[in-house]
Design a protein around this motif. Structure first.
Motif, PDB file in Angstrom:
ATOM      1  N   GLY A  14      13.251  46.589  42.302  1.00 44.07           N
ATOM      2  CA  GLY A  14      12.342  46.689  41.175  1.00 44.07           C
ATOM      3  C   GLY A  14      11.133  45.797  41.336  1.00 44.07           C
ATOM      4  O   GLY A  14      11.092  44.910  42.201  1.00 44.07           O
ATOM      5  N   VAL A  15      10.137  46.055  40.489  1.00 44.35           N
ATOM      6  CA  VAL A  15       8.894  45.284  40.476  1.00 44.35           C
ATOM      7  C   VAL A  15       8.625  44.843  39.041  1.00 44.35           C
ATOM      8  O   VAL A  15       8.692  45.655  38.113  1.00 44.35           O
ATOM      9  N   THR A  16       8.340  43.560  38.873  1.00 46.72           N
ATOM     10  CA  THR A  16       8.055  42.993  37.551  1.00 46.72           C
ATOM     11  C   THR A  16       6.682  42.334  37.569  1.00 46.72           C
ATOM     12  O   THR A  16       6.342  41.630  38.529  1.00 46.72           O
ATOM     13  N   TYR A  17       5.901  42.559  36.523  1.00 42.57           N
ATOM     14  CA  TYR A  17       4.621  41.871  36.369  1.00 42.57           C
ATOM     15  C   TYR A  17       4.677  41.022  35.110  1.00 42.57           C
ATOM     16  O   TYR A  17       5.015  41.518  34.027  1.00 42.57           O
TER      17      TYR A  17
ATOM     18  N   ASN B 130       6.115  34.574  28.812  1.00 41.59           N
ATOM     19  CA  ASN B 130       7.403  35.064  28.306  1.00 41.59           C
ATOM     20  C   ASN B 130       7.511  36.583  28.206  1.00 41.59           C
ATOM     21  O   ASN B 130       8.591  37.088  27.891  1.00 41.59           O
ATOM     22  N   TRP B 131       6.436  37.291  28.479  1.00 43.33           N
ATOM     23  CA  TRP B 131       6.455  38.753  28.361  1.00 43.33           C
ATOM     24  C   TRP B 131       6.170  39.390  29.716  1.00 43.33           C
ATOM     25  O   TRP B 131       5.288  38.947  30.446  1.00 43.33           O
ATOM     26  N   SER B 132       6.924  40.433  30.025  1.00 37.64           N
ATOM     27  CA  SER B 132       6.768  41.086  31.326  1.00 37.64           C
ATOM     28  C   SER B 132       6.987  42.590  31.200  1.00 37.64           C
ATOM     29  O   SER B 132       7.585  43.080  30.244  1.00 37.64           O
ATOM     30  N   ILE B 133       6.490  43.320  32.212  1.00 36.50           N
ATOM     31  CA  ILE B 133       6.735  44.745  32.376  1.00 36.50           C
ATOM     32  C   ILE B 133       7.541  44.914  33.657  1.00 36.50           C
ATOM     33  O   ILE B 133       7.187  44.368  34.706  1.00 36.50           O
TER      34      ILE B 133
ATOM     35  N   PHE C 255      10.490  49.027  31.473  1.00 32.05           N
ATOM     36  CA  PHE C 255      10.964  48.077  30.474  1.00 32.05           C
ATOM     37  C   PHE C 255       9.847  47.141  30.025  1.00 32.05           C
ATOM     38  O   PHE C 255       9.080  46.628  30.853  1.00 32.05           O
ATOM     39  N   ALA C 256       9.790  46.883  28.723  1.00 33.32           N
ATOM     40  CA  ALA C 256       9.075  45.725  28.197  1.00 33.32           C
ATOM     41  C   ALA C 256      10.125  44.634  28.006  1.00 33.32           C
ATOM     42  O   ALA C 256      11.164  44.868  27.385  1.00 33.32           O
ATOM     43  N   GLN C 257       9.865  43.456  28.575  1.00 31.51           N
ATOM     44  CA  GLN C 257      10.863  42.387  28.580  1.00 31.51           C
ATOM     45  C   GLN C 257      10.339  41.122  27.902  1.00 31.51           C
ATOM     46  O   GLN C 257       9.155  40.784  28.030  1.00 31.51           O
TER      47      GLN C 257
END
Length: 222
Positions: A66-69, A74-77, A112-114
């Protein structure tokens, strides 16, 4: 250079090395494995069929990542990726025990919004996520058992098709920092998914699949 000044420089160097574990603007890339385990609630196959003819879907494990930005501290996609999952379809209910009646490949596409708890420099960061999943089903195959149950023949076997669907997924996970760049990531995802299987005979079977996905991987921060 006195000892106090040397110690201060050392502390600052350590702080600088650890100060950017997962800050805003970071890209996190990971690789590992995911197991998808459907939690099936099957409806009944429509007539003509034995009353209570149902189906179950077995678990499968594949390489994933996976890839997370990091949008904010505190907030990521997050976008998970994986090889297609291959699930066996087996008889249940009135046809429990007949074994495999088909198989299907699945490729869930999720965004996902995380929300990540703690500070960017925390060694352990739990997170919660939610987002849409498009469950793509393809390359369905039936078996001779399904044909025998539904009146198919070797010359004209019963085939099946599983509808691709949009669903909601929720996620609970955490990362553990190995150092400033490397980390371990684990998560569990629940997807609220309903779909319909249609046979070439015209019969249909509705089911809640509601799969639970368990993922574990190692990642790197850019």
């Amino acid at each position: 250079m006195n000892n106090t000044f040397k110690l201060s420089l050392a502390v600052l160097a350590l702080a600088a090395g650890a100060a950017h574990a997962q800050p805003a603007g970071s890209w996190l890339v990971r690789g590992g494995a995911t197991q998808i385990s459907p939690d099936v609630t099957s409806g009944n196959l429509t007539a003509p069929s034995l009353p209570g003819t149902q189906a179950d879907i077995k678990s499968n494990t594949q390489l994933s990542g996976g890839v997370t930005y990091m949008l904010r501290d505190n907030w990521s996609i997050d976008v998970p990726v994986a090889l297609p999952f291959k699930h066996d379809i087996v008889g249940m209910g009135a046809i429990a025990g007949v074994g495999k009646i088909g198989e299907v490949k699945a490729l869930p596409v999720t965004v996902f919004a995380q929300y990540r708890f703690g500070t960017p420099t925390a060694t352990f960061r739990p997170y919660l996520g939610a987002g849409p999943t498009y469950a793509k089903f393809f390359k369905e195959k039936s078996t001779a058992t399904l044909s025998a149950l539904t009146g198919g023949t070797p010359a004209n076997p019963t085939t099946l098709s599983v509808e691709s669907k949009l669903a909601l997924s929720v996620q609970l996970g955490a990362t553990f920092a190995i150092n400033d760049r490397w980390f371990v990531d684990g998560s569990v995802v629940k997807t609220f998914l309903k779909t319909r299987t249609t046979l070439s005979t015209g019969q249909t079977l509705d089911a809640k699949l509601d799969p639970v996905s368990l993922s574990l991987g190692v990642g790197y921060r850019f």
